[in-house]
Enzyme design. Sequence first.
Site, PDB file in Angstrom:
ATOM      1  N   GLY A 112       0.869  -1.172   0.000  1.00 28.79           N
ATOM      2  CA  GLY A 112       0.000   0.000   0.000  1.00 28.79           C
ATOM      3  C   GLY A 112       0.907   1.223   0.000  1.00 28.79           C
ATOM      4  N   GLU A 141       1.019 -12.222  -2.800  1.00 24.18           N
ATOM      5  CA  GLU A 141      -0.451 -12.262  -2.761  1.00 24.18           C
ATOM      6  C   GLU A 141      -1.071 -11.882  -4.103  1.00 24.18           C
ATOM      7  OE1 GLU A 141       1.422  -9.894  -1.665  1.00 24.18           O
ATOM      8  OE2 GLU A 141       0.436  -7.948  -1.845  1.00 24.18           O
ATOM      9  N   SER A 152       3.256   3.198   2.469  1.00 24.25           N
ATOM     10  CA  SER A 152       3.812   2.999   3.809  1.00 24.25           C
ATOM     11  C   SER A 152       3.637   4.218   4.716  1.00 24.25           C
ATOM     12  CB  SER A 152       5.282   2.590   3.727  1.00 24.25           C
ATOM     13  OG  SER A 152       6.011   3.522   2.974  1.00 24.25           O
ATOM     14  N   HIS A 188       5.186  -9.005  -4.110  1.00 25.99           N
ATOM     15  CA  HIS A 188       3.814  -9.284  -3.648  1.00 25.99           C
ATOM     16  C   HIS A 188       3.387 -10.723  -3.980  1.00 25.99           C
ATOM     17  CE1 HIS A 188       2.562  -5.037  -2.947  1.00 25.99           C
ATOM     18  NE2 HIS A 188       3.455  -4.782  -3.878  1.00 25.99           N
ATOM     19  N   CYS A 193       6.202  -5.391   0.645  1.00 31.99           N
ATOM     20  CA  CYS A 193       6.346  -4.078   0.008  1.00 31.99           C
ATOM     21  C   CYS A 193       6.219  -2.942   1.032  1.00 31.99           C
ATOM     22  CB  CYS A 193       5.353  -3.961  -1.140  1.00 31.99           C
ATOM     23  SG  CYS A 193       5.888  -2.763  -2.366  1.00 31.99           S
ATOM     24  N   ARG A 203      13.099   3.315  -0.572  1.00 36.82           N
ATOM     25  CA  ARG A 203      11.760   3.221  -1.165  1.00 36.82           C
ATOM     26  C   ARG A 203      11.806   3.455  -2.666  1.00 36.82           C
ATOM     27  NH1 ARG A 203       8.189   7.411   1.237  1.00 36.82           N
ATOM     28  NH2 ARG A 203       6.436   6.140   0.551  1.00 36.82           N
TER      29      ARG A 203
HETATM   30  N1  GLN Z   1       6.045   2.657  -2.862  1.00 40.94           N
HETATM   31  C1  GLN Z   1       5.204   2.302  -1.753  1.00 40.94           C
HETATM   32  C2  GLN Z   1       5.719   2.924  -0.453  1.00 40.94           C
HETATM   33  O1  GLN Z   1       6.753   3.490  -0.432  1.00 40.94           O
HETATM   34  C3  GLN Z   1       5.130   0.793  -1.598  1.00 40.94           C
HETATM   35  C4  GLN Z   1       4.451   0.205  -2.793  1.00 40.94           C
HETATM   36  C5  GLN Z   1       3.702  -1.058  -2.522  1.00 40.94           C
HETATM   37  O2  GLN Z   1       3.448  -1.426  -1.384  1.00 40.94           O
HETATM   38  N2  GLN Z   1       3.290  -1.705  -3.587  1.00 40.94           N
HETATM   39  O3  GLN Z   1       5.055   2.848   0.547  1.00 40.94           O
END
Ligand code: GLN
Length: 192
Positions: free
Chosen positions: A49, A175, A51, A173, A81, A108
């Site tokens: 998601g 999932e 972060s 991921h 992620c 990130r």
């Molecule tokens: N780029 C998102 C972050 O820095 C992480 C992306 C993801 O969870 N698919 O939170």
Amino acid sequence: MEKKVGVLALQGGVSEHIDLLKEIENVSPIPVKKAEQIPGLDALIIPGGESTTIGKLLKKYDMIDAIKELKHRNKPIWGTCAGLILLADKIENKDMIHLGLIEITVKRNAFGSQLDSFITKKIIPAVSPEPVELVFIRAPIITAVGEDVRILAKIEDKIVAAEKDNILVTSFHPELTDNPTFHQYFINKIIH
Ligand code: GLN
């Protein structure tokens, strides 16, 4: 006895984890929206998601101490992620709320805009002898690991999966595939 596996459900890819967990025997997947749910869990997944958003919500809903407590009681915690970023103890160039439960440094959005999202296949020997599909979406990488952190997978020279004791982190991921192998690997960490 069914194992209660929580999926943090504040923001991000929750239902995909729940769906794959349903395929594993003796697992009861639980979307976690309140801090009171956390002490009763046998394991917790922190999904992908955003972060920074999930971090703020963790604080707002008073969940940070409850998650740290789970770790201290040896319950497995897996971050995918954004979840990996939240579990890290250092985040490059960003001051944000995080849990700091594994000694890794994280960068990130590390694959840059050209490789924003991609899928590849790889054998991760600790997890399965068969290649597994790895789905990356604006993914972080691990740029440094503490002494006892075990590196599970690299893409070229970039670390994308690691673990220490009951903490597992993947920058991809599992999932978003239809293969429950990684989820099974995580569930096997629950002490029976
Ligand atoms: N780029 C998102 C972050 O820095 C992480 C992306 C993801 O969870 N698919 O939170």
